[in-house]
Design a protein around this motif. Structure first.
Motif, PDB file in Angstrom:
ATOM      1  N   THR A  12      74.257  34.733  12.261  1.00 16.56           N
ATOM      2  CA  THR A  12      73.035  35.389  11.795  1.00 16.56           C
ATOM      3  C   THR A  12      71.875  35.040  12.723  1.00 16.56           C
ATOM      4  N   TYR A  13      71.794  33.796  13.168  1.00 14.87           N
ATOM      5  CA  TYR A  13      70.742  33.384  14.092  1.00 14.87           C
ATOM      6  C   TYR A  13      70.842  34.150  15.413  1.00 14.87           C
ATOM      7  N   LEU A  14      72.078  34.313  15.915  1.00 15.85           N
ATOM      8  CA  LEU A  14      72.272  35.079  17.150  1.00 15.85           C
ATOM      9  C   LEU A  14      71.810  36.519  16.954  1.00 15.85           C
ATOM     10  N   GLU A  15      72.181  37.101  15.825  1.00 12.29           N
ATOM     11  CA  GLU A  15      71.800  38.481  15.529  1.00 12.29           C
ATOM     12  C   GLU A  15      70.280  38.625  15.460  1.00 12.29           C
ATOM     13  N   GLU A  16      69.622  37.677  14.819  1.00 14.87           N
ATOM     14  CA  GLU A  16      68.169  37.750  14.686  1.00 14.87           C
ATOM     15  C   GLU A  16      67.485  37.686  16.050  1.00 14.87           C
ATOM     16  N   ALA A  17      67.930  36.779  16.905  1.00 15.56           N
ATOM     17  CA  ALA A  17      67.339  36.671  18.247  1.00 15.56           C
ATOM     18  C   ALA A  17      67.627  37.928  19.073  1.00 15.56           C
ATOM     19  N   ARG A  18      68.855  38.418  19.017  1.00 11.45           N
ATOM     20  CA  ARG A  18      69.237  39.624  19.770  1.00 11.45           C
ATOM     21  C   ARG A  18      68.424  40.834  19.304  1.00 11.45           C
ATOM     22  N   THR A  19      68.249  40.961  17.997  1.00  9.99           N
ATOM     23  CA  THR A  19      67.475  42.074  17.445  1.00  9.99           C
ATOM     24  C   THR A  19      66.026  42.007  17.912  1.00  9.99           C
ATOM     25  N   ARG A  20      65.447  40.827  17.915  1.00 11.55           N
ATOM     26  CA  ARG A  20      64.069  40.665  18.406  1.00 11.55           C
ATOM     27  C   ARG A  20      63.984  41.008  19.889  1.00 11.55           C
ATOM     28  N   MET A  21      64.957  40.576  20.667  1.00 13.71           N
ATOM     29  CA  MET A  21      64.979  40.884  22.099  1.00 13.71           C
ATOM     30  C   MET A  21      65.064  42.395  22.330  1.00 13.71           C
ATOM     31  N   PHE A  22      65.919  43.059  21.576  1.00 14.11           N
ATOM     32  CA  PHE A  22      66.157  44.492  21.764  1.00 14.11           C
ATOM     33  C   PHE A  22      65.020  45.372  21.256  1.00 14.11           C
ATOM     34  N   GLN A  23      64.068  44.839  20.486  1.00 15.89           N
ATOM     35  CA  GLN A  23      62.988  45.647  19.935  1.00 15.89           C
ATOM     36  C   GLN A  23      62.248  46.439  21.014  1.00 15.89           C
ATOM     37  N   ASP A  24      62.045  45.835  22.184  1.00 17.07           N
ATOM     38  CA  ASP A  24      61.326  46.518  23.257  1.00 17.07           C
ATOM     39  C   ASP A  24      62.184  47.542  23.987  1.00 17.07           C
ATOM     40  N   MET A  25      63.493  47.506  23.777  1.00 17.60           N
ATOM     41  CA  MET A  25      64.396  48.408  24.484  1.00 17.60           C
ATOM     42  C   MET A  25      64.765  49.627  23.655  1.00 17.60           C
ATOM     43  N   LEU A  26      64.914  49.461  22.363  1.00 20.68           N
ATOM     44  CA  LEU A  26      65.410  50.542  21.516  1.00 20.68           C
ATOM     45  C   LEU A  26      64.291  51.507  21.132  1.00 20.68           C
ATOM     46  N   PRO A  27      64.629  52.777  20.914  1.00 19.41           N
ATOM     47  CA  PRO A  27      63.620  53.763  20.517  1.00 19.41           C
ATOM     48  C   PRO A  27      62.941  53.361  19.206  1.00 19.41           C
ATOM     49  N   ALA A  28      61.712  53.819  19.031  1.00 21.97           N
ATOM     50  CA  ALA A  28      60.948  53.476  17.829  1.00 21.97           C
ATOM     51  C   ALA A  28      61.387  54.285  16.613  1.00 21.97           C
ATOM     52  N   ASP A  29      61.879  55.500  16.832  1.00 21.70           N
ATOM     53  CA  ASP A  29      62.247  56.356  15.706  1.00 21.70           C
ATOM     54  C   ASP A  29      63.693  56.102  15.277  1.00 21.70           C
ATOM     55  N   GLU A  30      63.955  56.350  13.998  1.00 27.33           N
ATOM     56  CA  GLU A  30      65.279  56.096  13.424  1.00 27.33           C
ATOM     57  C   GLU A  30      66.371  56.911  14.101  1.00 27.33           C
ATOM     58  N   ALA A  31      66.114  58.192  14.359  1.00 23.05           N
ATOM     59  CA  ALA A  31      67.122  59.056  14.995  1.00 23.05           C
ATOM     60  C   ALA A  31      67.468  58.529  16.385  1.00 23.05           C
ATOM     61  N   GLY A  32      66.461  58.130  17.136  1.00 23.30           N
ATOM     62  CA  GLY A  32      66.706  57.575  18.470  1.00 23.30           C
ATOM     63  C   GLY A  32      67.487  56.275  18.421  1.00 23.30           C
ATOM     64  N   ARG A  33      67.171  55.426  17.440  1.00 24.81           N
ATOM     65  CA  ARG A  33      67.906  54.155  17.308  1.00 24.81           C
ATOM     66  C   ARG A  33      69.367  54.404  16.953  1.00 24.81           C
ATOM     67  N   ARG A  34      69.644  55.417  16.142  1.00 24.53           N
ATOM     68  CA  ARG A  34      71.036  55.731  15.787  1.00 24.53           C
ATOM     69  C   ARG A  34      71.820  56.197  17.018  1.00 24.53           C
TER      70      ARG A  34
END
Length: 170
Positions: A28-50
């Motif tokens: 879970t800790y790895l996932e939380e850090a990875r998700t925070r890191m990826f925030q700047d890379m992934l699209p802001a909208d839900e459709a784009g993130r999917r």
């Protein structure tokens, strides 16, 4: 090595009756850090993130020392080991200034959740991931993945030849 570092606050509920963080929570800790890191890379909208998702296909954790609950956060460091096509491999360390509690690797696939199929890692994603790619000390500052897969380089870096290996003619 260029790493993303997330100062993860520990939660009282993460500790068992001995005051140790349960080892299953390290994922879970790895996932939380990875998700925070990826925030700047992934699209802001839900459709784009999917359409630009990443899914974990394998996780390996090497536990090095017990992590006891405390008020101070623990650092979760994340870096790119390699990426090619649809594959991405990330390395992690959970540590503080005194010790390393765990080291881990996750293998991931770039994935389109709408089609249910893998997809190629985009140029923009490669550019982002190149910031956190392991550097070969022989490369004079060029980012070169030293893992078992091909290089994960920003588009501008792809034309550069790899540095000579040990014993190579110079």
């Amino acid at each position: 090595m260029n790493t993303y570092t997330y100062p993860l606050p520990l939660r009282w509920a993460d500790a068992d009756s001995y005051g140790h963080v349960n080892n299953s929570l390290f994922l879970t800790y790895l996932e939380e850090a990875r998700t925070r890191m990826f925030q700047d890379m992934l699209p802001a909208d839900e459709a784009g993130r999917r359409q630009r998702a990443f899914v974990v296909s394998q996780s390996v954790v090497d536990y090095r020392a017990p992590l006891t609950y405390r008020e101070e956060p623990v650092d979760v460091q994340v870096w790119v080991i390699s990426c090619r096509g649809a594959r991405l491999e990330l390395g992690y360390a959970i540590r503080d200034a005194e010790r390393t509690y765990a080291e881990a690797v996750t293998k991931m696939a770039a994935y389109d959740l709408d089609t249910g199929r893998p997809r190629r890692i985009s140029e923009a994603e490669l550019e982002f991931l190149a910031r956190y790619t392991e550097s070969d000390p022989r490369s004079s500052g060029q980012r070169v993945a030293v893992g078992p897969y091909a290089r994960c380089l920003a588009p501008a870096q792809r034309g550069a030849a790899p540095p000579p290996g040990p014993g190579a003619a110079r």
